[in-house]
Motif scaffolding. Structure first.
Motif, PDB file in Angstrom:
ATOM      1  N   ALA A   1      39.428  34.115  47.339  1.00 46.67           N
ATOM      2  CA  ALA A   1      40.011  35.675  46.719  1.00 46.67           C
ATOM      3  C   ALA A   1      39.051  37.082  46.359  1.00 46.67           C
ATOM      4  N   ALA A   2      37.539  36.348  46.262  1.00 44.95           N
ATOM      5  CA  ALA A   2      37.058  37.486  46.662  1.00 44.95           C
ATOM      6  C   ALA A   2      36.837  38.549  47.419  1.00 44.95           C
ATOM      7  N   MET A   3      36.829  37.848  48.729  1.00 41.03           N
ATOM      8  CA  MET A   3      36.044  38.067  50.165  1.00 41.03           C
ATOM      9  C   MET A   3      37.872  39.223  50.323  1.00 41.03           C
ATOM     10  N   GLU A   4      38.522  38.267  50.015  1.00 41.85           N
ATOM     11  CA  GLU A   4      39.803  39.319  50.187  1.00 41.85           C
ATOM     12  C   GLU A   4      40.306  40.664  49.518  1.00 41.85           C
ATOM     13  N   PHE A   5      39.340  40.638  47.769  1.00 38.18           N
ATOM     14  CA  PHE A   5      39.414  41.485  46.924  1.00 38.18           C
ATOM     15  C   PHE A   5      39.159  42.784  47.965  1.00 38.18           C
ATOM     16  N   LEU A   6      37.510  42.573  48.382  1.00 39.88           N
ATOM     17  CA  LEU A   6      36.921  43.210  48.864  1.00 39.88           C
ATOM     18  C   LEU A   6      37.231  43.573  49.611  1.00 39.88           C
ATOM     19  N   ASN A   7      37.368  43.059  50.755  1.00 40.04           N
ATOM     20  CA  ASN A   7      38.175  43.327  52.038  1.00 40.04           C
ATOM     21  C   ASN A   7      39.641  44.393  51.609  1.00 40.04           C
ATOM     22  N   LYS A   8      40.058  44.418  50.966  1.00 37.43           N
ATOM     23  CA  LYS A   8      41.371  44.961  50.668  1.00 37.43           C
ATOM     24  C   LYS A   8      41.074  46.469  50.426  1.00 37.43           C
ATOM     25  N   GLU A   9      40.814  46.353  48.649  1.00 37.17           N
ATOM     26  CA  GLU A   9      39.774  47.333  48.313  1.00 37.17           C
ATOM     27  C   GLU A   9      38.985  48.108  48.218  1.00 37.17           C
ATOM     28  N   HIS A  10      38.096  47.549  49.227  1.00 41.53           N
ATOM     29  CA  HIS A  10      36.740  48.231  49.364  1.00 41.53           C
ATOM     30  C   HIS A  10      36.146  48.381  50.855  1.00 41.53           C
ATOM     31  N   THR A  11      36.634  49.174  52.074  1.00 41.67           N
ATOM     32  CA  THR A  11      36.483  49.669  53.137  1.00 41.67           C
ATOM     33  C   THR A  11      35.773  50.240  54.159  1.00 41.67           C
TER      34      THR A  11
END
Length: 385
Positions: free
Chosen positions: A106-116
């Motif tokens: 979930a942490a990587m999903e958050f990074l890939n979605k919110e911080h591109t």
């Protein structure tokens, strides 16, 4: 820090940022290797994509981690994420990110979605020769003009202009007395990394090619292309410790031959060669008839009390005040997360019971003191008065 442009806007909206960036584009164009580092505000992000779509858009790591730790906490994320940001190596970055992904997808999903945008040195380009991870330099500028920020607009702009004028003159005076061809800060860095070069082994392939090894690790160094497989030399523009090991083994080697021209004294003198002209006070300025009356803009005050400081602290920076736990009485954590041992209820009851008995015995053995007759007389005398 070299200020290029500044402006006063009514708020930090997409329209305001795009207006500022379009004026900046008219002034400097689109330089090769242009890097824009932001805190990922929605308005600013869209404005950069509209005006500078080809620029290298980086994201401030402090703002990223401040947003990230609201959802994900722990040493794995703190050290793993900052380690991934600081490394220049793509393989090391992949290993750290894979560890985070394996433990918390979930942490990587958050990074890939919110911080591109770009936030790791392993992704940075090699033209700008800048490896800054944060926007601290902008916060330093805001602190530098903090005394003038509450002035009227004309006085504010004039005060900033005067500060920059003085700063440029100070820079020219300082650079004028420098000896050598490389700026002192880079020389200090080279001296620092040169202290441990004896721990590296150099295996030459030619005069400009070599393998540098230490503790079972190996790096490829190419002096002619100013390249090392760790990528630090390409990103920073200054030789890394692996390249320094090879350079130090060359007789009569000149460090200035391996440092990018951005860090030479000649380039710095050219940067500050044009000064800012002085100006008289406002009462001596030329007056123009515009044909209309300029009214101040309509300002919208944001909700809530204004913050005294907008600086975001680093992940390892201690706080000045620490919370006290109401369970164990220690500082640094809350009651619901407390794991320290506390006295049991039986001990507390027995201790409180013994305290009550002790107090009862003290009251029984010590009779009440009687007031002295002279004291009573003085009290009655005061009441009669």
């Amino acid at each position: 820090m070299f200020p290029v442009a500044f402006a006063v806007m009514e708020n930090e909206s997409e329209e305001s940022w795009e207006w500022f960036l379009r004026l900046l584009h008219e002034a400097i164009g689109m330089p090769e290797g242009l890097v824009i580092s932001s805190d990922m505000q929605k308005g600013l992000q869209n404005a950069i994509e509209n005006v500078y779509p080809l620029a290298e858009h980086r994201e401030c790591m402090r703002h990223l981690f401040s947003n990230f730790k609201k959802k994900f906490r722990g040493d794995l994320f703190k050290f793993g994420l900052w380690g991934a940001a600081r490394t220049y190596s793509q393989s090391h970055f992949d290993d750290l990110i894979a560890e985070i992904d394996a433990n918390c997808p979930a942490a990587m999903e958050f990074l890939n979605k919110e911080h591109t945008k770009l936030w790791s040195r392993s992704k940075f380009g090699t033209i700008s020769k800048c490896d800054y991870l944060t926007n601290n330099i902008a916060e330093v500028f805001n602190s530098w003009i903090s005394e003038e920020r509450h002035k009227p607009i004309i006085d504010l702009i004039d005060a900033i202009r005067q500060r920059i004028m003085v700063r440029f003159n100070e820079r020219r005076r300082i650079v004028r007395n420098w000896k050598g061809s490389i700026v002192p800060k880079v020389l200090d860095y080279i001296k620092l990394i040169s202290r441990g070069l004896n721990t590296y082994s150099v295996h030459r392939s030619s005069e400009v090619l070599a393998e540098v090894t230490k503790n079972g690790l190996r790096w490829e160094v190419n002096l002619e292309e100013r390249r090392c497989s760790c990528r630090a030399w390409q990103v920073k523009g200054v030789p890394c410790v692996h390249a320094a090991s090879l350079i130090a083994s060359i007789r009569n080697a000149r460090w200035e031959d391996y440092v990018d021209s951005y860090f030479t004294v000649t380039r710095l003198k050219t940067t500050y060669s044009n000064g800012i002209a002085p100006m008289p006070s406002k009462d001596k300025w030329m007056k123009y008839e515009l044909g209309y009356k300029m009214l101040p803009p309509i300002l919208k005050r944001p909700v809530g009390r204004p913050r005294k400081s907008s600086r975001i602290k680093a992940w390892d920076e201690p706080t000045k005040r620490s919370h006290k736990c109401t369970r164990c009485g220690l500082y640094g954590h809350y009651r619901n997360t407390c794991k320290n041992a506390v006295p049991s209820q039986d001990n507390e009851d027995s201790s409180s019971g013994s305290n009550r008995k002790r107090n009862a015995n003290i009251g029984a053995t010590q009779p009440k003191k009687k007031a002295c007759p002279s004291t009573i007389f003085k009290i009655l005398e005061k009441e009669n008065i």
